[in-house]
Design a protein around this motif. Structure first.
Motif, PDB file in Angstrom:
ATOM      1  N   ASN A 170       0.863  -1.180   0.000  1.00  0.00           N
ATOM      2  CA  ASN A 170       0.000   0.000   0.000  1.00  0.00           C
ATOM      3  C   ASN A 170       0.899   1.229   0.000  1.00  0.00           C
ATOM      4  OD1 ASN A 170      -2.192   1.671   0.079  1.00  0.00           O
ATOM      5  ND2 ASN A 170      -2.661   1.325   2.233  1.00  0.00           N
ATOM      6  N   LEU A 171       1.238   1.697  -1.197  1.00  0.00           N
ATOM      7  CA  LEU A 171       2.141   2.838  -1.360  1.00  0.00           C
ATOM      8  C   LEU A 171       1.321   4.125  -1.319  1.00  0.00           C
ATOM      9  CD1 LEU A 171       5.193   3.377  -1.973  1.00  0.00           C
ATOM     10  CD2 LEU A 171       4.545   3.547  -4.377  1.00  0.00           C
ATOM     11  N   THR A 172       1.581   4.963  -0.317  1.00  0.00           N
ATOM     12  CA  THR A 172       0.791   6.178  -0.146  1.00  0.00           C
ATOM     13  C   THR A 172       1.421   7.397  -0.794  1.00  0.00           C
ATOM     14  OG1 THR A 172       1.843   6.592   1.999  1.00  0.00           O
ATOM     15  CG2 THR A 172      -0.199   5.319   2.005  1.00  0.00           C
ATOM     16  N   ASP A 173       2.731   7.348  -1.034  1.00  0.00           N
ATOM     17  CA  ASP A 173       3.403   8.493  -1.661  1.00  0.00           C
ATOM     18  C   ASP A 173       4.690   8.007  -2.298  1.00  0.00           C
ATOM     19  OD1 ASP A 173       3.808  11.031  -2.493  1.00  0.00           O
ATOM     20  OD2 ASP A 173       4.311  11.882  -0.539  1.00  0.00           O
ATOM     21  N   GLY A 174       5.152   8.719  -3.321  1.00  0.00           N
ATOM     22  CA  GLY A 174       6.440   8.432  -3.928  1.00  0.00           C
ATOM     23  C   GLY A 174       6.393   7.389  -5.018  1.00  0.00           C
ATOM     24  N   LEU A 181      -1.381  -2.909  -4.345  1.00  0.00           N
ATOM     25  CA  LEU A 181      -1.185  -4.050  -5.218  1.00  0.00           C
ATOM     26  C   LEU A 181      -0.511  -5.188  -4.471  1.00  0.00           C
ATOM     27  CD1 LEU A 181       1.955  -3.632  -7.459  1.00  0.00           C
ATOM     28  CD2 LEU A 181       1.398  -1.993  -5.662  1.00  0.00           C
ATOM     29  N   SER A 182      -0.462  -6.341  -5.127  1.00  0.00           N
ATOM     30  CA  SER A 182       0.277  -7.485  -4.610  1.00  0.00           C
ATOM     31  C   SER A 182       0.759  -8.312  -5.778  1.00  0.00           C
ATOM     32  CB  SER A 182      -0.594  -8.334  -3.674  1.00  0.00           C
ATOM     33  OG  SER A 182      -1.707  -8.857  -4.373  1.00  0.00           O
ATOM     34  N   PHE A 183       1.886  -8.991  -5.571  1.00  0.00           N
ATOM     35  CA  PHE A 183       2.413  -9.918  -6.568  1.00  0.00           C
ATOM     36  C   PHE A 183       1.896 -11.308  -6.195  1.00  0.00           C
ATOM     37  CE2 PHE A 183       5.168  -6.322  -6.922  1.00  0.00           C
ATOM     38  CZ  PHE A 183       5.627  -6.321  -8.221  1.00  0.00           C
ATOM     39  N   THR A 184       0.885 -11.779  -6.916  1.00  0.00           N
ATOM     40  CA  THR A 184       0.335 -13.096  -6.612  1.00  0.00           C
ATOM     41  C   THR A 184       1.263 -14.207  -7.079  1.00  0.00           C
ATOM     42  OG1 THR A 184      -0.935 -12.967  -8.663  1.00  0.00           O
ATOM     43  CG2 THR A 184      -2.038 -12.272  -6.633  1.00  0.00           C
ATOM     44  N   VAL A 239       7.594  -0.442 -12.166  1.00  0.00           N
ATOM     45  CA  VAL A 239       7.635   0.834 -11.449  1.00  0.00           C
ATOM     46  C   VAL A 239       6.225   1.140 -10.959  1.00  0.00           C
ATOM     47  CG1 VAL A 239       8.136   3.292 -11.575  1.00  0.00           C
ATOM     48  CG2 VAL A 239       9.559   1.676 -12.836  1.00  0.00           C
ATOM     49  N   VAL A 240       6.081   1.384  -9.663  1.00  0.00           N
ATOM     50  CA  VAL A 240       4.789   1.659  -9.056  1.00  0.00           C
ATOM     51  C   VAL A 240       4.744   3.121  -8.636  1.00  0.00           C
ATOM     52  CG1 VAL A 240       3.140   0.992  -7.276  1.00  0.00           C
ATOM     53  CG2 VAL A 240       4.730  -0.711  -8.196  1.00  0.00           C
ATOM     54  N   ARG A 283      -5.012  -3.170  -7.403  1.00  0.00           N
ATOM     55  CA  ARG A 283      -6.331  -2.739  -6.940  1.00  0.00           C
ATOM     56  C   ARG A 283      -6.577  -1.262  -7.198  1.00  0.00           C
ATOM     57  NH1 ARG A 283      -8.470  -6.986  -7.517  1.00  0.00           N
ATOM     58  NH2 ARG A 283     -10.312  -6.172  -6.438  1.00  0.00           N
ATOM     59  N   SER A 284      -5.514  -0.463  -7.118  1.00  0.00           N
ATOM     60  CA  SER A 284      -5.626   0.969  -7.402  1.00  0.00           C
ATOM     61  C   SER A 284      -4.236   1.503  -7.706  1.00  0.00           C
ATOM     62  CB  SER A 284      -6.241   1.722  -6.219  1.00  0.00           C
ATOM     63  OG  SER A 284      -5.400   1.644  -5.081  1.00  0.00           O
ATOM     64  N   GLY A 285      -4.193   2.645  -8.402  1.00  0.00           N
ATOM     65  CA  GLY A 285      -2.908   3.272  -8.684  1.00  0.00           C
ATOM     66  C   GLY A 285      -2.390   3.005 -10.086  1.00  0.00           C
TER      67      GLY A 285
END
Length: 589
Positions: free
Chosen positions: A186-190, A210-213, A203-204, A221-223
């Protein structure tokens, strides 16, 4: 002639072996198992104590290499370092069932892998690469899967770098962190740069969840993310709440909006974009193939939009090849900082073109929407100081003299940004009805006492001002006023902006022009020295309501006996906000 052990020591000390020496050493390693063991033992002596310190170097190489086998080897080495660095809770520590010799053997195996990869990294930059690699390939056995298996879920990716990253989760995702299968990020910034176990670069961009299944499967899921696929056999699949994106050997980007809608951009190769539901209830999902330079969209209801759009440019998302520049810019590289700035400029929504007059390339690089050659003149081009003081440090301003005008031809090809924005007529000219274009530029007079009979910028559809100039902006010919001149048929419409020649001075001035193209006539609005932040709300300094605009090039010139004028930072956009953001970026804000 040096003995094999001498060559091996030299190899681990970083010395570049000749082709003949590398072949001799490779043959010696293959002769007996004892010789292969010597490679491992000497490698431990040279490198084991430096294994932790070598991790940053391995990560640097990991960010630059495209070899999936090398990526997997480096990833396995990093896994070994990380798992050995963790100290389990004594109450949870399992009873030891191995003997000391076996433990040493396992450490030797893992360490040899790290040694071999480290040596491979530092011997693969010049001639003799294949021979040096063959020495290590023979000496390094395939590691025992049990020795490298983490205590938890399998490792599917490794963090290469992060830039101002902030996240919401139990783990800190720093450089070198391994990502586990199914672990939510869950990346909130950067920004986060990741390489998968299959050799793909991802690159996210925050905010993202997200997740690497699996190593070749991402649940976004978003972003926003971009992915450049490695040379492995597995296809990378990105699943979103409304779509499924399958790579077909490519580089692409995926974005998920607030309502789950999915957008895809393809930069190289192809992808398959599939909806998760059919067009109608009970119908199977549908899919489209997107090729390079195209984009696709699935709406929040999961319906695939059948219209495939052409990308205005290929830098809508942060791409993997930008990571090295971001890293070097962070370390203080002026050249990298300038390249990062140009990428950011391209990502401004609605920006179509830019010319900042890059001095080393004579305006040929770091520009958009201009054809080659970028600048044309009967005399040698000259450049002077930059009129903006922002991030484009190698750019300057174009020096325009009365002896020869300079032409800047627009790129009006079918794949150009102007064509993609729908601004071109059937004749390939800018001016299609029911569209609008914003144009901004900066000027400065070097000799205010010698401004010339005229000085300014013209919209042209040929080379002759008498017949091919529908609009001129600047110091109006044979007057002492700045303004706009629209040439409509045989008559001219002058619109001064209320600034006299005596007020010009040597300071830089910002011009902004809006062109609205209509069915029968065109409207032109001009602002002079308006603060970028006030552009949207400010009243124009001059307007022409009945212009007839059609052009495919710009001309800048100075009349007889005039001193030099400087021109800088030409920006073309579809909206005023893009003009504002571009000028703020160029000013270093």
């Amino acid at each position: 002639m040096r003995a094999p052990l001498e060559l091996l020591n030299a190899h681990f000390d970083g010395e570049r072996l000749s082709d003949q020496e590398a072949r001799r050493l490779s043959a010696w390693v293959k002769e007996t198992p004892e010789n292969s063991r010597a490679v491992v033992e000497l490698g431990m002596v040279h490198e084991l104590t430096d294994s932790i310190l070598s991790v940053p170097r391995l990560l640097d190489k990991l960010a630059l290499t495209s070899d999936p086998a090398l990526k997997r080897s480096i990833g396995a080495s990093l896994d070994w370092v990380e798992t050995r660095a963790e100290t389990p809770n004594p109450a949870q520590r399992p009873a030891r069932t191995w003997t000391a010799p076996l433990a040493v053997s396992g450490m030797l195996l893992a360490a040899s892998l790290l040694v071999a990869v480290t040596a491979l990294v530092w011997t693969s930059a010049g001639p003799g690469i294949s021979d040096n690699e063959s020495v290590l390939a023979v000496a390094t056995a395939e590691p025992d899967a049990a020795a490298l298996q983490p205590a938890t879920a399998p490792v599917v990716a490794t963090v290469l770098d992060s830039f101002d990253a902030m996240w919401d989760g139990p783990r800190v995702l720093t450089r070198g962190t391994t990502l586990l299968r199914g672990e939510t990020i869950n990346l909130t910034d950067g920004l986060l740069s990741v390489t998968t176990a299959d050799g793909s670069d991802v690159v996210v961009q925050a905010p993202a969840r997200l997740s690497f299944t699996e190593s070749a499967s991402i649940d976004l899921r978003s972003g926003r993310l971009t992915a450049r696929i490695g040379d492995g056999d597995d296809q990378l699949v990105v699943t979103t709440p409304t779509a499924r994106v399958i790579d077909l050997g490519t580089e692409f980007a995926v974005g998920v909006g607030e309502s789950g809608e999915t957008s895809v951009e393809v930069y190289e190769g192809e992808v398959e974009l599939a909806s998760l539901v059919g067009e109608e209830p009970g119908e199977p999902p549908v899919s489209r193939t997107l090729r390079a330079g195209r984009s696709g969209y699935v709406d929040a209801d999961g319906r695939l939009r059948w219209t495939i759009e052409t990308l205005p440019h290929t830098r809508g998302y942060v791409r993997p090849d930008e990571i090295a520049d971001l890293r070097e810019a962070k370390r203080g590289s002026r050249q990298a900082r300038e390249q990062v700035c140009f990428y950011e400029l391209q990502r401004i929504e609605g920006l179509l073109g830019f010319q900042g007059f890059d001095i080393p390339s004579a305006g040929g690089e770091r520009c958009m929407a201009f054809a080659e050659p970028a600048l044309r003149s009967d005399r040698d081009l000259r450049f002077e100081r930059d009129l903006s003081v922002g991030c484009m440090s190698s750019s300057g301003s174009l020096r325009v003299e009365h002896t020869s005008p300079v032409f800047l031809t627009l790129d009006t090809s079918p794949e150009s940004s102007l064509a993609r924005a729908g601004l071109l007529t059937e004749r390939g000219m800018v001016g299609r009805s029911d569209t609008e274009l914003w144009l901004a530029w900066r000027t400065s007079a070097s000799s205010p006492r010698r401004l010339g009979a005229y000085a300014g910028l013209s919209l042209m559809f040929g080379e002759d001002r008498r017949f091919n100039e529908p609009l001129f902006v600047g110091l109006i010919d044979s007057t002492d006023q700045l303004g706009v001149v629209a040439n409509v048929g045989s008559r001219s419409i002058d619109r001064p902006i209320g600034v006299g020649a005596s007020q010009v001075g040597t300071a830089p001035h910002l011009w902004v022009m809006r062109m609205v193209f209509g069915e029968r006539s065109d409207k032109v609005s001009v602002w002079y020295d308006v603060a970028p932040g006030r552009l949207i709300e400010a009243t124009p300094d001059a307007e022409v309501l009945n212009a007839t605009l059609m052009f495919d090039r710009l001309r800048v010139g100075v009349g007889n006996d005039g001193g030099p004028w400087l021109l800088d930072d030409i920006v073309l956009a579809t909206n005023p906000q893009a003009i504002v953001e571009a000028n703020r970026l160029l000013d270093g804000e």
